[in-house]
Design a protein around this motif. Structure first.
Motif, PDB file in Angstrom:
ATOM      1  N   ALA A  83       0.837  -1.194   0.000  1.00  0.00           N
ATOM      2  CA  ALA A  83       0.000   0.000   0.000  1.00  0.00           C
ATOM      3  C   ALA A  83       0.874   1.247   0.000  1.00  0.00           C
ATOM      4  O   ALA A  83       2.074   1.174   0.287  1.00  0.00           O
ATOM      5  N   PRO A 114      -4.018  -0.555  -2.227  1.00  0.00           N
ATOM      6  CA  PRO A 114      -4.570   0.553  -1.453  1.00  0.00           C
ATOM      7  C   PRO A 114      -3.663   1.783  -1.462  1.00  0.00           C
ATOM      8  O   PRO A 114      -2.447   1.673  -1.302  1.00  0.00           O
ATOM      9  N   VAL A 165     -13.945   6.740  -0.033  1.00  0.00           N
ATOM     10  CA  VAL A 165     -13.300   5.549  -0.571  1.00  0.00           C
ATOM     11  C   VAL A 165     -13.877   5.296  -1.960  1.00  0.00           C
ATOM     12  O   VAL A 165     -15.094   5.307  -2.149  1.00  0.00           O
ATOM     13  N   LYS A 168      -9.869   1.058  -4.127  1.00  0.00           N
ATOM     14  CA  LYS A 168      -8.753   0.962  -3.173  1.00  0.00           C
ATOM     15  C   LYS A 168      -8.139   2.332  -2.868  1.00  0.00           C
ATOM     16  O   LYS A 168      -7.060   2.417  -2.297  1.00  0.00           O
ATOM     17  N   PHE A 185      -8.742   3.432   5.594  1.00  0.00           N
ATOM     18  CA  PHE A 185      -7.540   2.845   5.022  1.00  0.00           C
ATOM     19  C   PHE A 185      -7.226   1.511   5.694  1.00  0.00           C
ATOM     20  O   PHE A 185      -6.905   0.530   5.025  1.00  0.00           O
ATOM     21  N   LEU A 188      -9.312  -1.135   4.239  1.00  0.00           N
ATOM     22  CA  LEU A 188      -8.788  -1.597   2.941  1.00  0.00           C
ATOM     23  C   LEU A 188      -7.611  -2.536   3.115  1.00  0.00           C
ATOM     24  O   LEU A 188      -7.409  -3.444   2.319  1.00  0.00           O
TER      25      LEU A 188
END
Length: 195
Positions: A83, A114, A165, A168, A185, A188
């Motif tokens: 991420a 993400p 959101v 992702k 977050f 995710l």
């Protein structure tokens, strides 16, 4: 929850809270966070700025803390990360001029990994051309760039405390949104925080 490996892009005059708080929060729940900056080695520092909302037409800026970079930008391999976090402040304004930064942002977007961006961090997303058709928000002054890049602007609440959101991608307008932005977050990432 399996710990994730997260990359954070910082530079001088990154917004203090938007770098420090997610860096610490993500580690607190067990994730590994590598903060990188072009032309900086692990152990070197970037200067942060504190942006506040005090009633003027835009935010005020005060000196922040030193933030220590803990990974080497020159050798970072985005494929090894799960991420990406992009804090705001003034850093994104010039970081977006670095072709390697743009390449890194595009890697995460193309891989559907993400991405959490806040405030002016969305300038990197716009510069990388990864916002087409995406619902997102940012600091209000970034709205024209976000929309020119094909992003769909989502409104900001009065307290600057909301987040959006889209797939992702999780975006927020400024540091007052940390609770919502980081919660979304973490969802995710598959992180679970028990009450």
């Amino acid at each position: 929850m399996a710990a994730k490996k997260i990359l954070m892009l910082v530079g001088d005059y990154v917004e203090d809270y938007e770098a420090m708080v997610p860096f610490q929060m993500l580690q607190m729940v067990g994730h590994q966070v590598h903060a990188v900056c072009p032309d900086k080695q692990p152990g070197e520092r970037v200067r942060t700025a504190v942006h506040d909302f005090e009633g003027e037409q835009t935010y005020s800026e005060k000196p922040g803390h030193w933030f220590v970079v803990n990974a080497d930008f020159a050798t970072v391999d985005p494929a090894r990360y799960d991420a990406l976090v992009i804090p705001g402040g003034r850093a994104p304004e010039y970081l977006r001029l670095n072709p390697r930064i743009i390449e890194i942002v595009r890697h995460f977007a193309a891989g559907d990994k993400p991405i959490a961006a806040i405030c002016h961090g969305q300038q990197l997303l716009a510069a990388a051309g990864v916002l087409e058709g995406r619902r997102c928000t940012a600091y209000p002054a970034v709205r024209p760039e976000l929309e020119r890049a094909g992003g769909i602007w989502c409104e900001i609440n009065e307290g600057y405390s909301n987040a959006y959101v889209d797939g992702k991608l999780v975006t927020a307008p400024a540091w007052p949104a940390h609770p919502e932005w980081m919660r979304r977050f973490l969802e995710l990432l598959g992180s679970r925080i028990e009450p």
